[in-house]
Design a protein around this motif. Sequence first.
Motif, PDB file in Angstrom:
ATOM      1  N   THR A  46       0.825  -1.216   0.000  1.00 19.56           N
ATOM      2  CA  THR A  46       0.000   0.000   0.000  1.00 19.56           C
ATOM      3  C   THR A  46       0.857   1.262   0.000  1.00 19.56           C
ATOM      4  O   THR A  46       0.409   2.318  -0.459  1.00 19.56           O
ATOM      5  N   GLN A  47       2.078   1.161   0.480  1.00 16.15           N
ATOM      6  CA  GLN A  47       3.004   2.290   0.464  1.00 16.15           C
ATOM      7  C   GLN A  47       3.690   2.425  -0.893  1.00 16.15           C
ATOM      8  O   GLN A  47       3.837   3.527  -1.420  1.00 16.15           O
ATOM      9  N   HIS A  48       4.116   1.315  -1.453  1.00 20.47           N
ATOM     10  CA  HIS A  48       4.920   1.352  -2.680  1.00 20.47           C
ATOM     11  C   HIS A  48       4.084   1.458  -3.958  1.00 20.47           C
ATOM     12  O   HIS A  48       4.515   2.096  -4.935  1.00 20.47           O
ATOM     13  N   TYR A  49       2.926   0.841  -3.963  1.00 18.19           N
ATOM     14  CA  TYR A  49       2.139   0.727  -5.193  1.00 18.19           C
ATOM     15  C   TYR A  49       1.811   2.080  -5.830  1.00 18.19           C
ATOM     16  O   TYR A  49       1.973   2.256  -7.045  1.00 18.19           O
ATOM     17  N   PRO A  50       1.357   3.077  -5.054  1.00 20.58           N
ATOM     18  CA  PRO A  50       1.022   4.365  -5.680  1.00 20.58           C
ATOM     19  C   PRO A  50       2.229   5.123  -6.226  1.00 20.58           C
ATOM     20  O   PRO A  50       2.071   6.039  -7.041  1.00 20.58           O
ATOM     21  N   LEU A  95      -5.530  -6.575  -2.683  1.00 21.71           N
ATOM     22  CA  LEU A  95      -5.760  -6.349  -4.114  1.00 21.71           C
ATOM     23  C   LEU A  95      -7.051  -5.579  -4.352  1.00 21.71           C
ATOM     24  O   LEU A  95      -7.105  -4.663  -5.188  1.00 21.71           O
ATOM     25  N   ASP A  96      -8.088  -5.943  -3.620  1.00 20.72           N
ATOM     26  CA  ASP A  96      -9.360  -5.248  -3.755  1.00 20.72           C
ATOM     27  C   ASP A  96      -9.203  -3.776  -3.378  1.00 20.72           C
ATOM     28  O   ASP A  96      -9.700  -2.886  -4.078  1.00 20.72           O
ATOM     29  N   ASP A  97      -8.488  -3.494  -2.303  1.00 20.39           N
ATOM     30  CA  ASP A  97      -8.273  -2.113  -1.875  1.00 20.39           C
ATOM     31  C   ASP A  97      -7.441  -1.340  -2.891  1.00 20.39           C
ATOM     32  O   ASP A  97      -7.736  -0.172  -3.181  1.00 20.39           O
ATOM     33  N   LEU A  98      -6.392  -1.972  -3.413  1.00 22.55           N
ATOM     34  CA  LEU A  98      -5.543  -1.301  -4.397  1.00 22.55           C
ATOM     35  C   LEU A  98      -6.353  -0.896  -5.625  1.00 22.55           C
ATOM     36  O   LEU A  98      -6.150   0.187  -6.194  1.00 22.55           O
ATOM     37  N   ALA A 104      -6.667   5.282 -12.426  1.00 27.52           N
ATOM     38  CA  ALA A 104      -6.826   4.381 -13.578  1.00 27.52           C
ATOM     39  C   ALA A 104      -5.599   3.511 -13.791  1.00 27.52           C
ATOM     40  O   ALA A 104      -5.708   2.315 -14.095  1.00 27.52           O
ATOM     41  N   GLY A 105      -4.412   4.087 -13.632  1.00 24.15           N
ATOM     42  CA  GLY A 105      -3.196   3.311 -13.817  1.00 24.15           C
ATOM     43  C   GLY A 105      -3.034   2.231 -12.770  1.00 24.15           C
ATOM     44  O   GLY A 105      -2.593   1.116 -13.074  1.00 24.15           O
ATOM     45  N   GLU A 106      -3.388   2.550 -11.535  1.00 28.11           N
ATOM     46  CA  GLU A 106      -3.283   1.561 -10.456  1.00 28.11           C
ATOM     47  C   GLU A 106      -4.294   0.439 -10.634  1.00 28.11           C
ATOM     48  O   GLU A 106      -4.001  -0.736 -10.390  1.00 28.11           O
ATOM     49  N   LYS A 107      -5.491   0.774 -11.093  1.00 23.92           N
ATOM     50  CA  LYS A 107      -6.486  -0.255 -11.391  1.00 23.92           C
ATOM     51  C   LYS A 107      -5.983  -1.169 -12.506  1.00 23.92           C
ATOM     52  O   LYS A 107      -6.108  -2.396 -12.446  1.00 23.92           O
ATOM     53  N   GLY A 113      -2.087  -7.828 -13.417  1.00 27.13           N
ATOM     54  CA  GLY A 113      -1.248  -8.661 -12.575  1.00 27.13           C
ATOM     55  C   GLY A 113      -1.962  -9.776 -11.841  1.00 27.13           C
ATOM     56  O   GLY A 113      -1.309 -10.606 -11.202  1.00 27.13           O
ATOM     57  N   LEU A 114      -3.282  -9.839 -11.927  1.00 24.33           N
ATOM     58  CA  LEU A 114      -4.031 -10.829 -11.144  1.00 24.33           C
ATOM     59  C   LEU A 114      -3.630 -12.272 -11.452  1.00 24.33           C
ATOM     60  O   LEU A 114      -3.623 -13.120 -10.561  1.00 24.33           O
ATOM     61  N   HIS A 115      -3.302 -12.545 -12.714  1.00 23.67           N
ATOM     62  CA  HIS A 115      -2.981 -13.937 -13.065  1.00 23.67           C
ATOM     63  C   HIS A 115      -1.726 -14.434 -12.354  1.00 23.67           C
ATOM     64  O   HIS A 115      -1.512 -15.633 -12.208  1.00 23.67           O
ATOM     65  N   ARG A 116      -0.909 -13.512 -11.871  1.00 26.92           N
ATOM     66  CA  ARG A 116       0.312 -13.918 -11.177  1.00 26.92           C
ATOM     67  C   ARG A 116       0.009 -14.548  -9.820  1.00 26.92           C
ATOM     68  O   ARG A 116       0.860 -15.200  -9.229  1.00 26.92           O
ATOM     69  N   LEU A 117      -1.202 -14.298  -9.334  1.00 24.02           N
ATOM     70  CA  LEU A 117      -1.595 -14.810  -8.013  1.00 24.02           C
ATOM     71  C   LEU A 117      -2.669 -15.889  -8.135  1.00 24.02           C
ATOM     72  O   LEU A 117      -3.383 -16.178  -7.182  1.00 24.02           O
ATOM     73  N   ASP A 118      -2.756 -16.480  -9.301  1.00 27.47           N
ATOM     74  CA  ASP A 118      -3.861 -17.388  -9.585  1.00 27.47           C
ATOM     75  C   ASP A 118      -3.431 -18.852  -9.656  1.00 27.47           C
ATOM     76  O   ASP A 118      -4.175 -19.685 -10.122  1.00 27.47           O
ATOM     77  N   GLY A 119      -2.217 -19.163  -9.212  1.00 25.54           N
ATOM     78  CA  GLY A 119      -1.766 -20.550  -9.300  1.00 25.54           C
ATOM     79  C   GLY A 119      -2.401 -21.423  -8.236  1.00 25.54           C
ATOM     80  O   GLY A 119      -2.198 -21.193  -7.048  1.00 25.54           O
ATOM     81  N   PRO A 120      -3.200 -22.417  -8.615  1.00 23.52           N
ATOM     82  CA  PRO A 120      -3.863 -23.277  -7.617  1.00 23.52           C
ATOM     83  C   PRO A 120      -2.896 -24.058  -6.755  1.00 23.52           C
ATOM     84  O   PRO A 120      -3.213 -24.447  -5.635  1.00 23.52           O
ATOM     85  N   ASP A 121      -1.683 -24.282  -7.273  1.00 19.15           N
ATOM     86  CA  ASP A 121      -0.691 -25.052  -6.515  1.00 19.15           C
ATOM     87  C   ASP A 121       0.399 -24.156  -5.937  1.00 19.15           C
ATOM     88  O   ASP A 121       1.475 -24.627  -5.562  1.00 19.15           O
ATOM     89  N   ASP A 122       0.141 -22.864  -5.862  1.00 17.21           N
ATOM     90  CA  ASP A 122       1.124 -21.915  -5.350  1.00 17.21           C
ATOM     91  C   ASP A 122       1.463 -22.273  -3.904  1.00 17.21           C
ATOM     92  O   ASP A 122       0.596 -22.265  -3.031  1.00 17.21           O
ATOM     93  N   PRO A 123       2.723 -22.593  -3.605  1.00 18.84           N
ATOM     94  CA  PRO A 123       3.101 -22.988  -2.244  1.00 18.84           C
ATOM     95  C   PRO A 123       2.944 -21.857  -1.234  1.00 18.84           C
ATOM     96  O   PRO A 123       2.936 -22.098  -0.029  1.00 18.84           O
TER      97      PRO A 123
END
Length: 248
Positions: A46-50, A95-98, A104-107, A113-123
């Motif tokens: 939340t600090q770095h993203y903007p 992610l929802d808050d971001l 518009a750019g942050e959205k 980037g959502l697909h990067r967090l979509d791995g069903p087997d992500d350890p």
Amino acid sequence: MIVTTTETAGSVPVSGTALHDRLTDAGSIWLEAARVDVEHHSAAITQHYPAVSRRCGRAPLRDGDLLGLRYGTVDDAARGVLLGALAGPECVDLLDDLYRHGDAGEKRGVLRGLHRLDGPDDPRGTGIGSTLLTLVEDALRTNDVRLVAAALQPYGARYLGVEAYRHAVVKCVFMGVPLHVIANLAERQDAELARMLVDLAHERSAAGRDIPADIPAVVAAFPECLHRADLPADLLNALQPAIPLYKE
């Protein structure tokens, strides 16, 4: 034609991405430090993203993609690096808050980037699944071409329902978003989508407007949708010659 991306699932050092060559030395150092911070403390995003656009720049990621519709922009990709560093179930709320509180750019960065967090087997226990599909649906209700294009990247293109995906593709044609920017079109196009595009072409032709060049490429994969008595000869001629670019 399937959109390819240089992004990799999970947290990857900036030096290991194609983005590295588009950053200044200062931008690369800052982004790597921010990535490591987020990797250890998820809330730090939340600090770095903007600050990403100011630190890393806003230029298109690829030459020739002036609006960043297909490959995104430097700040889109940099935000993806930060998203890839998130871990644990709390990332969904982050992610929802971001997205909800971002410009518009942050959205756009969240959507791409959502697909990067979509791995069903992500350890790391991330695996968000379709939980954040509401963000994609929200973006598709806008008239911002870059948001709409971002909504139809791998995450949105994977989880949108059949009807929603078809209507999103038609909206892209209506807005002038090239269809080659849409993920999974080769796999998800069908005869009903082709019929909808023929209807749109018919309406535009009757109104004296140009037919978007992308329409024939999809229609050509399903030529049966042209077997209609209501289509004038000039429209048929305009729709028939194309090579089915989106058919594998």
